[in-house]
Motif scaffolding. Structure first.
Motif, mmCIF file in Angstrom:
data_model
loop_
_atom_site.group_PDB
_atom_site.id
_atom_site.type_symbol
_atom_site.label_atom_id
_atom_site.label_comp_id
_atom_site.label_asym_id
_atom_site.label_seq_id
_atom_site.Cartn_x
_atom_site.Cartn_y
_atom_site.Cartn_z
ATOM 1 N N PRO A 1 57.844 -14.348 31.583
ATOM 2 C CA PRO A 1 57.178 -14.599 32.883
ATOM 3 C C PRO A 1 57.475 -15.973 33.484
ATOM 4 C CG PRO A 1 55.595 -14.765 31.119
ATOM 5 C CD PRO A 1 56.894 -14.376 30.468
ATOM 6 N N LEU A 2 58.769 -16.269 33.603
ATOM 7 C CA LEU A 2 59.212 -17.537 34.182
ATOM 8 C C LEU A 2 60.240 -17.259 35.256
ATOM 9 C CD1 LEU A 2 59.915 -19.674 30.970
ATOM 10 C CD2 LEU A 2 58.029 -19.974 32.597
ATOM 11 N N GLU A 3 60.120 -17.951 36.385
ATOM 12 C CA GLU A 3 61.186 -17.917 37.377
ATOM 13 C C GLU A 3 62.005 -19.178 37.132
ATOM 14 O OE1 GLU A 3 59.601 -17.114 41.294
ATOM 15 O OE2 GLU A 3 59.251 -15.065 40.599
ATOM 16 N N VAL A 4 63.265 -18.978 36.834
ATOM 17 C CA VAL A 4 64.147 -20.105 36.499
ATOM 18 C C VAL A 4 64.979 -20.415 37.749
ATOM 19 C CG1 VAL A 4 65.952 -20.912 34.930
ATOM 20 C CG2 VAL A 4 64.200 -19.290 34.105
ATOM 21 N N VAL A 5 64.697 -21.566 38.361
ATOM 22 C CA VAL A 5 65.370 -21.919 39.620
ATOM 23 C C VAL A 5 66.403 -23.017 39.354
ATOM 24 C CG1 VAL A 5 65.026 -23.018 41.891
ATOM 25 C CG2 VAL A 5 63.487 -21.177 41.135
ATOM 26 N N VAL A 6 67.604 -22.814 39.866
ATOM 27 C CA VAL A 6 68.656 -23.831 39.795
ATOM 28 C C VAL A 6 68.882 -24.347 41.210
ATOM 29 C CG1 VAL A 6 71.056 -24.328 39.175
ATOM 30 C CG2 VAL A 6 69.758 -22.632 37.863
ATOM 31 N N ARG A 7 69.007 -25.682 41.340
ATOM 32 C CA ARG A 7 69.245 -26.281 42.661
ATOM 33 C C ARG A 7 70.471 -27.185 42.620
ATOM 34 N NH1 ARG A 7 64.567 -25.529 45.749
ATOM 35 N NH2 ARG A 7 62.740 -25.085 44.477
ATOM 36 N N ASN A 8 71.329 -26.995 43.606
ATOM 37 C CA ASN A 8 72.502 -27.850 43.775
ATOM 38 C C ASN A 8 72.341 -28.777 44.977
ATOM 39 O OD1 ASN A 8 74.013 -26.548 41.642
ATOM 40 N ND2 ASN A 8 74.172 -24.777 43.027
ATOM 41 N N VAL A 9 71.647 -28.266 45.989
ATOM 42 C CA VAL A 9 71.448 -28.977 47.257
ATOM 43 C C VAL A 9 69.958 -28.868 47.585
ATOM 44 C CG1 VAL A 9 72.032 -28.929 49.733
ATOM 45 C CG2 VAL A 9 73.804 -28.357 48.047
ATOM 46 N N ALA A 10 69.373 -29.938 48.130
ATOM 47 C CA ALA A 10 67.943 -29.909 48.469
ATOM 48 C C ALA A 10 67.673 -28.873 49.555
ATOM 49 C CB ALA A 10 67.495 -31.283 48.952
ATOM 50 N N GLY B 1 59.919 -34.382 49.972
ATOM 51 C CA GLY B 1 60.301 -35.109 51.185
ATOM 52 C C GLY B 1 61.783 -35.429 51.248
ATOM 53 N N VAL B 2 62.602 -34.536 50.733
ATOM 54 C CA VAL B 2 64.056 -34.754 50.770
ATOM 55 C C VAL B 2 64.653 -33.829 51.833
ATOM 56 C CG1 VAL B 2 66.200 -34.711 49.426
ATOM 57 C CG2 VAL B 2 64.027 -35.258 48.297
ATOM 58 N N GLU B 3 65.500 -34.396 52.664
ATOM 59 C CA GLU B 3 66.088 -33.642 53.778
ATOM 60 C C GLU B 3 66.850 -32.421 53.270
ATOM 61 O OE1 GLU B 3 69.357 -34.470 57.289
ATOM 62 O OE2 GLU B 3 68.781 -36.113 55.939
ATOM 63 N N GLU B 4 66.638 -31.281 53.936
ATOM 64 C CA GLU B 4 67.378 -30.072 53.568
ATOM 65 C C GLU B 4 68.867 -30.305 53.773
ATOM 66 O OE1 GLU B 4 65.146 -25.907 53.424
ATOM 67 O OE2 GLU B 4 66.236 -26.283 55.266
#
Ligand code: C5P
Length: 237
Positions: A86-95, A104-107
């Motif tokens: 029951p975990l959503e594993v999110v990977v981020r490369n760009v805000a 508060g980081v610009e998209e």
């Protein structure tokens, strides 16, 4: 008719004659903001089934196993039965998205390295962001499993980012789910589609993902068709 085992916001899961195999049917429903915004979008189920099937096949070729067995119709696929962690594993490369909002980081700002986040998969709590410590004390996964999930997510990110770059698309971020098979082996599960990824055209920065629906930016099926066609899939006839 086969027994309906589970119905979620975007998919139905049916039993099959084989205890270890289930049939996933992708629905035409679109939801956002934890179900607050809803719509029926004809053709969305087929597009997500086609795209997920293509991506799971490409990942398999790259040596990454998943629950995926085969696509059996426009909006259905057979998958190995797993118990979802029951975990959503999110990977981020760009805000983008909740990262940009929360911090508060610009998209669109490139992150200095890719990061992995965990969210508790619980609609009634709104899928809160949780730390490794929470995962540990809530016994959602062991420390070794957390390390395995992070490593798998980053490897999948490398492979998927490469696929998308080849078709002129930046993989901004995405969500994965993992499950355990009958032997307790951790397998990539659920779906990988424009519903679960942020995909921006490299040239124009046009959004080709569910943000089109979330933010009323235009026609969702046009955006998803663009991804499917560029991946080499079939247009609807
Ligand atoms: O909303 P947020 O910025 O946290 O989403 C990060 C990524 O995870 C996005 O690609 C989004 O589509 C995906 N996601 C998802 N299902 C959720 C939450 C996020 O597929 N319940």
């Amino acid at each position: 008719m086969e027994e309906l085992l589970y119905e979620g916001k975007a998919k139905r899961i049916y039993a099959t004659d084989d205890e270890q195999v289930v049939r996933v049917q992708y629905k035409d429903s679109a939801t956002a903001y934890n179900g607050e915004k809803k719509a029926e979008i004809v053709g969305k189920g087929r597009l997500n089934n086609e795209i997920t099937s293509l991506l799971f096949l490409k990942l398999r070729e790259a040596g990454i196993q998943s629950h995926f067995i085969e696509k059996i119709s426009g909006n259905e696929q057979l998958v190995k039965r797993v118990e979802i962690i029951p975990l959503e594993v999110v990977v981020r490369n760009v805000a983008a998205g909740s990262f940009s909002k929360r911090l508060g980081v610009e998209e669109g700002k490139q992150l200095p390295r890719s990061i992995v986040e965990f969210y508790l998969k619980d609609d009634s709590l709104g899928d809160p962001l949780i730390t490794d410590e929470h995962v540990d004390v809530l016994e959602l996964a062991t420390k070794e499993e957390v390390a395995e999930l992070k490593a798998a997510a980053l490897k999948i990110n490398d492979v998927l980012s490469g696929f998308f770059a080849e078709i002129g698309v930046t993989l901004i971020d995405f969500k994965l789910e993992f499950g355990k098979d009958a032997e307790g082996k951790i397998l990539l599960a659920d779906e990988i589609s424009p519903d679960t990824c942020r995909l921006w055209d490299m040239e124009t920065q046009q959004k080709l993902d569910k943000d089109v629906f979330r933010r009323d930016l235009g026609n969702l099926t046009d955006a998803y068709e663009t991804i499917l066609t560029r991946l080499g899939g079939q247009m609807h006839v």
